[in-house]
Design a protein around this motif. Structure first.
Motif, PDB file in Angstrom:
ATOM      1  N   SER A   1      30.541  42.424  38.997  1.00  0.00           N
ATOM      2  CA  SER A   1      30.507  43.250  37.787  1.00  0.00           C
ATOM      3  C   SER A   1      31.095  44.633  38.011  1.00  0.00           C
ATOM      4  N   ASP A   2      31.860  44.833  39.074  1.00  0.00           N
ATOM      5  CA  ASP A   2      32.571  46.087  39.280  1.00  0.00           C
ATOM      6  C   ASP A   2      33.947  45.761  39.847  1.00  0.00           C
ATOM      7  N   ALA A   3      34.871  46.722  39.680  1.00  0.00           N
ATOM      8  CA  ALA A   3      36.271  46.506  40.066  1.00  0.00           C
ATOM      9  C   ALA A   3      36.563  47.001  41.474  1.00  0.00           C
ATOM     10  N   GLU A   4      35.550  47.187  42.295  1.00  0.00           N
ATOM     11  CA  GLU A   4      35.764  47.753  43.621  1.00  0.00           C
ATOM     12  C   GLU A   4      36.652  46.859  44.489  1.00  0.00           C
ATOM     13  N   LYS A   5      36.489  45.531  44.354  1.00  0.00           N
ATOM     14  CA  LYS A   5      37.229  44.612  45.211  1.00  0.00           C
ATOM     15  C   LYS A   5      38.395  43.962  44.489  1.00  0.00           C
ATOM     16  N   LEU A   6      38.810  44.513  43.342  1.00  0.00           N
ATOM     17  CA  LEU A   6      39.904  43.900  42.592  1.00  0.00           C
ATOM     18  C   LEU A   6      41.213  43.944  43.377  1.00  0.00           C
ATOM     19  N   GLU A   7      41.530  45.079  43.980  1.00  0.00           N
ATOM     20  CA  GLU A   7      42.763  45.179  44.736  1.00  0.00           C
ATOM     21  C   GLU A   7      42.782  44.190  45.899  1.00  0.00           C
ATOM     22  N   GLN A   8      41.634  44.023  46.542  1.00  0.00           N
ATOM     23  CA  GLN A   8      41.557  43.058  47.637  1.00  0.00           C
ATOM     24  C   GLN A   8      41.799  41.637  47.125  1.00  0.00           C
ATOM     25  N   VAL A   9      41.236  41.319  45.958  1.00  0.00           N
ATOM     26  CA  VAL A   9      41.437  39.991  45.378  1.00  0.00           C
ATOM     27  C   VAL A   9      42.900  39.788  44.997  1.00  0.00           C
ATOM     28  N   LEU A  10      43.518  40.797  44.373  1.00  0.00           N
ATOM     29  CA  LEU A  10      44.928  40.675  43.979  1.00  0.00           C
ATOM     30  C   LEU A  10      45.825  40.518  45.193  1.00  0.00           C
ATOM     31  N   GLN A  11      45.548  41.269  46.242  1.00  0.00           N
ATOM     32  CA  GLN A  11      46.354  41.160  47.454  1.00  0.00           C
ATOM     33  C   GLN A  11      46.219  39.776  48.077  1.00  0.00           C
ATOM     34  N   TRP A  12      44.997  39.239  48.052  1.00  0.00           N
ATOM     35  CA  TRP A  12      44.769  37.899  48.588  1.00  0.00           C
ATOM     36  C   TRP A  12      45.524  36.863  47.759  1.00  0.00           C
ATOM     37  N   ASN A  13      45.469  37.002  46.438  1.00  0.00           N
ATOM     38  CA  ASN A  13      46.126  36.024  45.566  1.00  0.00           C
ATOM     39  C   ASN A  13      47.640  36.042  45.721  1.00  0.00           C
ATOM     40  N   ARG A  14      48.199  37.232  46.001  1.00  0.00           N
ATOM     41  CA  ARG A  14      49.656  37.294  46.177  1.00  0.00           C
ATOM     42  C   ARG A  14      50.099  36.480  47.388  1.00  0.00           C
ATOM     43  N   GLY A  15      49.228  36.325  48.366  1.00  0.00           N
ATOM     44  CA  GLY A  15      49.580  35.555  49.546  1.00  0.00           C
ATOM     45  C   GLY A  15      49.237  34.089  49.442  1.00  0.00           C
ATOM     46  N   VAL A  16      48.778  33.658  48.274  1.00  0.00           N
ATOM     47  CA  VAL A  16      48.385  32.262  48.079  1.00  0.00           C
ATOM     48  C   VAL A  16      49.425  31.576  47.212  1.00  0.00           C
ATOM     49  N   SER A  17      49.903  30.443  47.675  1.00  0.00           N
ATOM     50  CA  SER A  17      50.821  29.626  46.890  1.00  0.00           C
ATOM     51  C   SER A  17      50.015  28.565  46.165  1.00  0.00           C
ATOM     52  N   SER A  18      49.982  28.633  44.852  1.00  0.00           N
ATOM     53  CA  SER A  18      49.131  27.751  44.056  1.00  0.00           C
ATOM     54  C   SER A  18      49.948  27.145  42.940  1.00  0.00           C
ATOM     55  N   ARG A  19      49.721  25.879  42.685  1.00  0.00           N
ATOM     56  CA  ARG A  19      50.344  25.205  41.560  1.00  0.00           C
ATOM     57  C   ARG A  19      49.311  24.279  40.927  1.00  0.00           C
TER      58      ARG A  19
ATOM     59  N   THR B   1      45.439  45.061  19.571  1.00  0.00           N
ATOM     60  CA  THR B   1      45.930  44.837  20.936  1.00  0.00           C
ATOM     61  C   THR B   1      45.128  45.732  21.873  1.00  0.00           C
ATOM     62  N   LEU B   2      44.449  45.106  22.830  1.00  0.00           N
ATOM     63  CA  LEU B   2      43.566  45.833  23.728  1.00  0.00           C
ATOM     64  C   LEU B   2      44.018  45.638  25.172  1.00  0.00           C
ATOM     65  N   PRO B   3      44.512  46.696  25.849  1.00  0.00           N
ATOM     66  CA  PRO B   3      44.822  46.565  27.279  1.00  0.00           C
ATOM     67  C   PRO B   3      43.540  46.306  28.067  1.00  0.00           C
ATOM     68  N   LEU B   4      43.560  45.278  28.892  1.00  0.00           N
ATOM     69  CA  LEU B   4      42.364  44.918  29.648  1.00  0.00           C
ATOM     70  C   LEU B   4      42.047  45.937  30.738  1.00  0.00           C
ATOM     71  N   ALA B   5      42.991  46.837  31.011  1.00  0.00           N
ATOM     72  CA  ALA B   5      42.702  47.886  31.995  1.00  0.00           C
ATOM     73  C   ALA B   5      41.569  48.797  31.523  1.00  0.00           C
ATOM     74  N   ARG B   6      41.318  48.841  30.202  1.00  0.00           N
ATOM     75  CA  ARG B   6      40.192  49.646  29.703  1.00  0.00           C
ATOM     76  C   ARG B   6      38.867  49.136  30.244  1.00  0.00           C
ATOM     77  N   LEU B   7      38.750  47.832  30.409  1.00  0.00           N
ATOM     78  CA  LEU B   7      37.500  47.273  30.913  1.00  0.00           C
ATOM     79  C   LEU B   7      37.239  47.656  32.362  1.00  0.00           C
ATOM     80  N   LEU B   8      38.308  47.905  33.123  1.00  0.00           N
ATOM     81  CA  LEU B   8      38.137  48.203  34.542  1.00  0.00           C
ATOM     82  C   LEU B   8      37.428  49.533  34.767  1.00  0.00           C
ATOM     83  N   THR B   9      37.491  50.415  33.791  1.00  0.00           N
ATOM     84  CA  THR B   9      36.815  51.709  33.909  1.00  0.00           C
ATOM     85  C   THR B   9      35.521  51.766  33.117  1.00  0.00           C
ATOM     86  N   ALA B  10      35.165  50.690  32.414  1.00  0.00           N
ATOM     87  CA  ALA B  10      33.941  50.668  31.614  1.00  0.00           C
ATOM     88  C   ALA B  10      32.753  50.329  32.499  1.00  0.00           C
ATOM     89  N   PRO B  11      31.544  50.767  32.124  1.00  0.00           N
ATOM     90  CA  PRO B  11      30.347  50.422  32.913  1.00  0.00           C
ATOM     91  C   PRO B  11      30.139  48.909  32.943  1.00  0.00           C
TER      92      PRO B  11
END
Length: 1112
Positions: free
Chosen positions: A450-468, A558-568
């Motif tokens: 329920s927090d975005a603290e590990k989002l960058e870690q998740v995105l970095q991990w996903n970039r190294g994963v080949s998925s289809r 139209t709602l940018p989802l980045a707004r949720l990343l800073t919401a409680p």
């Protein structure tokens, strides 16, 4: 049974405390603990313990003598002492019996099965067969209650169908205005509950029950549409399934339970006996189809993740959360392979046995996925990944069914089922049932954060994963659509009647829609929608409120989802104002985002030799060479002759004409238009343009780029579709291939350019304007600045950023990779990533010196800032080494190429690779790239000669405007910036697109008025209009005097009108966080009639005060 001489009377078995760890087939007396007061030998830790126990025993006996001493001292007779002793012994006996009875009852409630076995001196195997302790209990008392209530339930159903359902059906369609229920009888055979199982809830405020229900009833429901003399109905049906009932929340007031939720964990089985005209549905073929459609309707209402909520108390909090709770987690299912499948294909009337063409269906609840078909293979390798939401654990299960693909009817091969009883993460071969073979699955449990603290870690991990077939998700979004308010009245209805609003929610290509609420402008939906998100930082939620006919849009959001990343707690719970709607039109929604996190510490792999899924050590591939005959280590790579010969095909989809109309309204009475879009397929990749709403002559103006080779026989597949909610309509198709004379990729690759109108096939009318250009990479960085400038000028708003270079990477080998657990060699593979594109090599089994010999190519848009990220990973062991190669190092290398050994950042291991860059120069962009220098002291432009060795300009018979690009080069001889600073602009008129283009590159030497640097942005206004339609604004840069924007803006207007306009450019800064005032840092006033708009000049302009609006 014998006892030892020192052993007292054996107590009864009910007196013994339970000892789960003791063998159950020994007498309980053998485990009895001596009573401390019984005179038995006390147990103590050593001599000190024994001495302490003896003193305690002596003290207790001494206390018994005190009443005797007191009686003698007072002079009482011995009778008083005996009477008191008798009272004490009687009280003690009664007290011990109560404690013994209570202890026995507790043991019986805690574990009836174990206590029964111990009491009977029997093991579990020795119990009689009729003795069982089921966790699913019979509930005959409940069946008797249901049978008593069944007739009254039939009366309620008849009233509900006649007074609620029938009016709703009549109002949904004008052809059903005479719809009515003529007979509603539930029959005499009630629903039966075969068994009840109670689970421990996740929280103390809930109770979970599983009801195994079975209904074989004589229900009879008849309907009639009198207008068309149509009768239909149902006479008898069967329904079997497991219904989960959740009682929550438990409250401290009557009725104790706040609400009841009901749903089927899995799809129930259904069989219906039709009557009337619906008898046709019993025809073979239609029967299974009709039952499937009805089951889909039930699944959309009562099968997970859908559920029925019945509130029992008013004003219940978090009703939306109870009706559609967040998932427990996400299961990422890796369907890897299967082995040992049975052969189903036969030839020559069965004389010759073939193989099978297997594919797999993976199902969890209502979520179903289908793998690709592997032709002629009994040990298929799928390597596909699916993500499913898990709502109930225990209860839900993963089903895998394997079929053999056939032209007529697919043959069933086998199936496997995995019950999700606990949160799991496994990597295993599962045996298939109903056939032969095994299926290889990897199941990963993703927790919801329920927090975005590990989002960058998740995105970095996903970039190294080949998925289809889909990239891995980084988050999920749950949208609770509650209600709307003050929606505009539908003008398409007679008398401006109230609308029938419904909502479409879209994220990229995924669209979901709500139900329609009829005749109201304040609808209440109370529905939930769930989306998987690949990159929450850049994705947007698009909300469209429409009338149920889809012909009228009532509002948009139209709602940018980045707004949720800073919401409680990543949650927004509020009203949202609608655009293109009424002044007070708004929606109330609750948006909840959760980050998907895989705890790698939970990964478990089988290690037992010989077990299914264990690594086969016999198949281990030895390392190449040895210490004796090892070949010399190469210094450079040895790629094949095809490496680096790729081209980039730039596909410009311009427009179409005379497309056919596919939309129909009011049951086909009103002819509409089409919402066309284009799909392109080439070289294993597919692209899709944006949708142009209601236009038969659409203009897309989108550019797509794909890496192609010179292999003959490639085809460019172009299809035009009409966007619909259910299934997109086909508008036409054109194939461009080697064997077609109209458009040939070989011709494009040879000539370099093609600009044609293509006639669409299989439709009465329609043609498509397409422009194809071959871009050949050049191994020189001299033209890079010009390419970047040209790309910024011809960039269209709907297209991705154009590529400036092509990166080709040849991954040859690695050496000295770290061993697993210090002794075993890993099974390494490599992932190459540039931006959002990732290439994964094959896995080399059991070696620390793998040889891959693989190549990959990447489109590069920003060569100065992008980098090549290399990860060497071991199958099941994690990261073995990393390498980050900035592309700026290639720009200064000879021939833009690096070819040598690179040391991994882990400090152990090296990789041998070749990375070469090629600049993509367009000769048909509508801009002639020439290099110029500009001087403030002279208005003349001195043209430099063309670079030697460059290819000659390719001429084309197609009409083409060749413009001259002037690149302004900063020079020390330039006049210094003014007191307010300067802004760098490019102003250009794109005649081919009839657009005025302005690029804001940046500012320098801005004025600082306060203690802190400003937060600058640039505002552009096309005078004399001062409305919002002509106003443009860049993003804001934080605390800098030299901001860089590089943002492009367009105005669509003819050239003669553009020459009459003036461009007002203002550099501003926010005054403070709480204030809406803007501080003006400087202005530039450009008279477009005085600028040569055909040149596309990038130039610095001095900023002036508001009083002085002249330009430099």
């Amino acid at each position: 049974m014998e006892r030892s001489p020192g052993e007292g009377p054996s107590p009864s078995p009910m007196d013994q405390p339970s000892a789960p760890s003791d063998p159950t087939d020994q007498p309980p007396a053998a485990h009895a603990k001596p009573d401390p007061g019984s005179g038995g030998q006390p147990a103590g830790p050593g001599a000190a313990g024994e001495a302490l126990a003896m003193l305690t025993s002596f003290g207790r006996r001494l206390l018994v003598l005190i009443p005797v001493y007191l009686a003698g001292a007072v002079g009482l007779s011995v009778g008083f002492v005996l009477f008191g002793l008798a009272l004490y012994l009687g009280w003690r006996r009664v007290r011990d019996e109560k404690e013994r009875s209570l202890r026995a009852a507790r043991q019986l409630l805690d574990d009836e099965e174990q206590l029964t076995a111990k009491t009977l001196y029997m093991s579990h195997r020795e119990l009689p067969a009729w003795v069982s302790f089921p966790d699913v209990e019979k509930a005959e008392w409940l069946n008797k209650i249901v049978a008593q209530v069944w007739p009254f339930l039939g009366q309620y159903m008849e009233k509900l169908l006649a007074e609620t359902v029938a009016p709703a059906v009549r109002g949904s369609n004008p052809h059903l205005q005479t719809f009515t229920f003529t007979r509603v009888e539930l029959g005499e055979k009630p629903l039966r509950i075969i068994g009840v199982k109670v689970h421990r809830g996740r929280r103390k405020e809930q109770i979970l029950l599983d009801l195994n229900i079975s209904y074989v009833g004589d229900v009879q429901i008849d309907v009639e549409v009198k207008k068309y003399f149509c009768k239909a109905g149902v006479k008898g049906m069967q329904l079997h399934g497991v219904l989960r009932v959740i009682l929550e929340p438990l409250i401290g007031d009557l009725p104790i339970v706040g609400a009841v939720s009901m749903f089927f964990i899995r799809r129930p089985t259904l069989d219906i006996n039709w009557t009337g005209m619906t008898n046709l549905l019993d025809i073979p073929g239609l029967s299974s189809l009709s039952d499937t459609m009805i089951m889909d309707s039930i699944a959309a209402f009562l099968v997970l993740p859908n559920r029925l909520l019945v509130p029992l108390v008013p004003n219940l909090q978090d009703v939306a959360q109870l009706r559609s709770p967040l998932p427990r987690g996400i299961i990422r299912i890796h369907l890897l392979a299967a082995r040992g499948l049975s052969s189903k294909d036969k030839y020559v009337k069965g004389l010759i046995e073939g193989k099978s063409d297997p594919y797999a269906l993976v199902r969890l609840g209502t979520q179903t996925f289908c793998s690709r078909v592997i032709d002629e293979e009994l040990n298929p390798q799928w390597r596909e990944t699916y993500e499913v939401m898990v709502h109930e654990v225990p209860g839900q299960e993963i089903e895998v069914e394997v079929f053999d693909k056939d032209p007529d009817k697919d043959d069933f091969l086998a199936h496997a089922t995995k019950v999700l009883e606990v949160i799991i993460l496994t990597f295993w071969w599962f045996p298939l049932q109903g056939g032969q073979g095994q299926v290889h699955l990897r199941l990963e449990w993703l927790s919801l954060l329920s927090d975005a603290e590990k989002l960058e870690q998740v995105l970095q991990w996903n970039r190294g994963v080949s998925s289809r077939p889909e990239p891995p998700s980084a988050a999920i979004l749950v949208v609770y659509l509650d209600r709307g308010q003050d929606l505009p009245v539908s003008s398409l209805k007679k008398g401006n009647k109230e609308p029938n609003p419904m909502v479409q929610l879209s994220i990229q290509d995924v669209t979901q829609e709500s139900k329609a609420v009829y005749s109201t402008n304040c609808p209440v939906w109370e529905e939930a929608f769930r989306f998987f998100l690949q990159d929450p930082q850049s994705q947007e939620l698009d909300v469209q409120v429409k009338d149920d006919s889809r012909a009228l849009t009532l509002g948009a959001l139209t709602l940018p989802l980045a707004r949720l990343l800073t919401a409680p707690e990543l949650t927004l719970d509020q009203w949202f104002q609608l655009s293109s709607s009424g002044p007070n039109s708004r929606l109330y929604m609750k948006l909840v985002m959760r980050i998907l996190y895989l705890d790698s510490s939970e990964v478990s792999f089988p290690t037992v030799p010989g077990s299914p899924g264990a690594w086969d050590e016999d198949n281990e591939s030895p390392q190449r060479g040895s210490s004796v005959d090892a070949p010399p280590r190469p210094c450079h790579t040895t790629p094949d002759s095809h490496f680096g010969t790729e081209h980039v095909l730039r596909i410009h989809v311009l427009e179409a004409q005379d497309l056919i109309a596919k939309d129909r309204f009011l049951g086909g009475l009103v002819k509409g238009k089409s919402d066309p879009y284009v799909k392109l397929k080439l070289a294993g990749r597919s692209f899709r343009s944006h949708v142009v709403r209601e236009d038969l002559n659409p203009r897309w103006n989108e550019v797509f780029e794909v890496i192609v080779t010179s292999i003959p026989g490639q085809e460019l597949d172009i299809e035009v579709f009409d966007k619909d909610l259910d299934k997109d309509d086909f508008l036409g198709k054109k194939q461009a291939g080697l064997f077609r004379c109209k458009v040939s990729l070989t011709t494009v690759l040879n000539s370099g350019f093609l600009d044609e109108w293509l006639t669409l096939e299989d439709v009465p009318s329609g043609r498509l304007h397409l422009r194809l250009e071959r871009l050949t990479p050049r191994p020189t960085a001299a033209e890079l600045e010009e390419v970047l400038q040209v790309n910024s000028l011809i960039q269209t708003q709907k297209s991705a950023e154009l590529a400036a270079a092509l990166l080709s990477v040849y991954m040859e080998r690695a050496e000295d990779l770290p061993l697993r657990k210090g002794t075993k060699p890993p099974s390494p593979y490599a992932t190459l990533t540039v931006g959002d594109t990732t290439h994964k090599t094959k896995t080399i089994s059991q070696t620390s010196a793998p040889v891959w010999d693989e190549s990959a190519s990447f489109l590069i848009r920003k060569p100065y800032t992008e980098s090549l990220e290399l990860q060497v990973r071991g199958e099941g062991t994690g990261t073995l080494g990393l390498l980050s190669l900035p592309l700026s190092e290639l720009l200064v290398a000879d021939q833009l190429c690096l070819d040598h050994w690179f040391t991994l950042s882990s400090g152990q291991g090296q990789v041998l690779l070749r990375a070469q860059l090629g600049i993509l120069v367009s000769q048909h962009s509508g801009v002639e790239a020439q290099s110029h220098s500009y001087s403030h002291s002279s208005s003349s432009l001195s043209e430099e000669p063309e670079l030697s060795g460059g290819p000659p300009h390719i001429t084309s018979s197609a009409p083409e405007l060749r413009q001259r690009l002037t690149t302004h080069v900063d020079s020390p001889l330039e006049a210094p910036a003014g007191p307010l600073g300067q802004v760098k602009l490019t102003v250009w008129y794109y005649s081919e697109e009839r657009k005025l283009v302005s690029i804001v590159h940046g500012c320098r030497a801005l004025r600082q008025n306060g203690r802190d640097p400003p937060d600058p942005y640039v505002s552009l206004l096309l005078l004399p209009d001062k409305n919002r339609g002509t106003k443009r604004k860049t993003s804001q840069k934080k605390r800098t005097l030299n901001p860089e924007f590089n943002e492009r803006f367009e105005w669509e207007l003819p050239l003669d009108e553009a020459l009459r306009r003036k461009l007002d450019v203002s550099v501003k800064s926010n005054s403070s966080f709480m204030s809406r005032e803007r501080e003006l840092l400087g202005k530039v006033h450009l008279d477009l009639a005085e600028i040569d708009l055909s040149q596309g000049v990038a130039q610095w302009y001095d900023l002036m005060d508001d009083k002085d609006k002249g330009s430099s």
